[in-house]
Design a protein around this motif. Structure first.
Motif, PDB file in Angstrom:
ATOM      1  N   VAL A 131       5.496  -3.938 -46.615  1.00 48.03           N
ATOM      2  CA  VAL A 131       6.806  -4.537 -46.905  1.00 48.03           C
ATOM      3  C   VAL A 131       6.626  -5.907 -47.558  1.00 48.03           C
ATOM      4  O   VAL A 131       7.291  -6.242 -48.544  1.00 48.03           O
ATOM      5  CB  VAL A 131       7.644  -4.660 -45.616  1.00 48.03           C
ATOM      6  N   ILE A 132       5.724  -6.705 -47.010  1.00 48.13           N
ATOM      7  CA  ILE A 132       5.447  -8.015 -47.605  1.00 48.13           C
ATOM      8  C   ILE A 132       4.972  -7.864 -49.042  1.00 48.13           C
ATOM      9  O   ILE A 132       5.411  -8.596 -49.940  1.00 48.13           O
ATOM     10  CB  ILE A 132       4.405  -8.775 -46.755  1.00 48.13           C
ATOM     11  N   ASP A 133       4.078  -6.904 -49.273  1.00 51.07           N
ATOM     12  CA  ASP A 133       3.570  -6.673 -50.635  1.00 51.07           C
ATOM     13  C   ASP A 133       4.714  -6.336 -51.585  1.00 51.07           C
ATOM     14  O   ASP A 133       4.741  -6.817 -52.730  1.00 51.07           O
ATOM     15  CB  ASP A 133       2.552  -5.541 -50.632  1.00 51.07           C
ATOM     16  N   ARG A 134       5.647  -5.515 -51.125  1.00 57.42           N
ATOM     17  CA  ARG A 134       6.782  -5.154 -51.984  1.00 57.42           C
ATOM     18  C   ARG A 134       7.619  -6.386 -52.313  1.00 57.42           C
ATOM     19  O   ARG A 134       8.047  -6.568 -53.459  1.00 57.42           O
ATOM     20  CB  ARG A 134       7.636  -4.087 -51.303  1.00 57.42           C
ATOM     21  N   CYS A 135       7.840  -7.232 -51.317  1.00 57.03           N
ATOM     22  CA  CYS A 135       8.624  -8.443 -51.553  1.00 57.03           C
ATOM     23  C   CYS A 135       7.867  -9.416 -52.457  1.00 57.03           C
ATOM     24  O   CYS A 135       8.471 -10.072 -53.312  1.00 57.03           O
ATOM     25  CB  CYS A 135       8.973  -9.113 -50.226  1.00 57.03           C
ATOM     26  N   MET A 136       6.570  -9.518 -52.283  1.00 59.41           N
ATOM     27  CA  MET A 136       5.768 -10.392 -53.137  1.00 59.41           C
ATOM     28  C   MET A 136       5.823  -9.927 -54.587  1.00 59.41           C
ATOM     29  O   MET A 136       5.917 -10.738 -55.522  1.00 59.41           O
ATOM     30  CB  MET A 136       4.316 -10.411 -52.646  1.00 59.41           C
ATOM     31  N   GLN A 137       5.775  -8.612 -54.773  1.00 56.27           N
ATOM     32  CA  GLN A 137       5.822  -8.071 -56.136  1.00 56.27           C
ATOM     33  C   GLN A 137       7.181  -8.283 -56.765  1.00 56.27           C
ATOM     34  O   GLN A 137       7.291  -8.596 -57.956  1.00 56.27           O
ATOM     35  CB  GLN A 137       5.473  -6.585 -56.113  1.00 56.27           C
ATOM     36  N   HIS A 138       8.237  -8.149 -55.958  1.00 54.69           N
ATOM     37  CA  HIS A 138       9.591  -8.298 -56.495  1.00 54.69           C
ATOM     38  C   HIS A 138       9.954  -9.755 -56.705  1.00 54.69           C
ATOM     39  O   HIS A 138      10.554 -10.125 -57.720  1.00 54.69           O
ATOM     40  CB  HIS A 138      10.599  -7.644 -55.547  1.00 54.69           C
TER      41      HIS A 138
END
Length: 204
Positions: A131-138
């Protein structure tokens, strides 16, 4: 004020409102309970707070208690389902409170004991990292609607700078229903900016 997406996202963790099992202390993962009447009131109290914030990404657990909270909080129409926001799978302990489990297993602790038929802490921490990775990418300001343990673990992973072992820090972070917490930055350091805040209508 508009928020410009960046590679340093701000994560808003919004726990769902009360259910019958959250009120009783029963461990609730895949059991798809609705909000209680009080839980719906709690979720609605989030609306005026969240209306003042512009979000760049909205994600919700697939469970109805999280989705219903997002809807009553006024942001459900733009929220996407994120499977990694599901609550910790408690396996054979689903629906049981810690005191009930300790009748048979006196030393049982969800953070340190085996979860037969469910997930280990590192497995949940790996989902939190995704989830953190997705937010970092977005980038930008990200609103997440989900559950107590996944959020506590996610916060631990966040301040552990991506180290899944940091998820164990979540044991020390209490989290109320319909609360708002914010994970952000102080210069280059990941921090917990706000934790377990209730909307003004519920704080008294």
């Amino acid at each position: 004020m508009a928020n410009t997406p960046s590679t340093r996202p701000e994560l808003w963790l919004i726990r769902h409102g009360e259910t019958e099992w959250s009120r009783s202390g029963a461990h609730t993962s895949f059991t798809d309970l609705p909000l209680t009447e009080h839980g719906r009131e709690q979720a609605a109290a989030l609306a005026p707070v969240l209306a003042q914030v512009q979000f760049d990404l909205l994600l919700t657990s697939p469970r109805q208690r999280a989705q219903e909270t997002a809807r009553l909080a006024g942001v459900h129409t733009s929220a996407e389902i994120e499977l990694n926001l599901q609550e910790w799978n408690y396996g054979e302990f689903e629906g049981k409170s810690t005191p009930e489990i300790r009748e048979a297993l006196p030393d049982w602790n969800v953070w340190r004991s085996p979860i037969t038929g469910g997930e280990s802490l590192p497995q949940v921490a790996a989902r939190a990292q995704a989830v953190i990775d997705r937010c970092m990418q977005h980038g930008g300001r990200c609103a997440l609607f989900a559950h107590a343990h996944i959020f506590r673990i996610l916060a631990g992973v966040w301040i552990g700078s991506g180290n899944a072992q940091g998820g164990a820090l979540g044991e020390h972070l209490a989290l109320s229903t319909a609360s708002i917490s914010v994970l952000g930055w102080e210069r280059d350091t990941r921090v917990i900016s706000r934790w377990n805040e209730l909307p003004p209508a519920l704080a008294n």
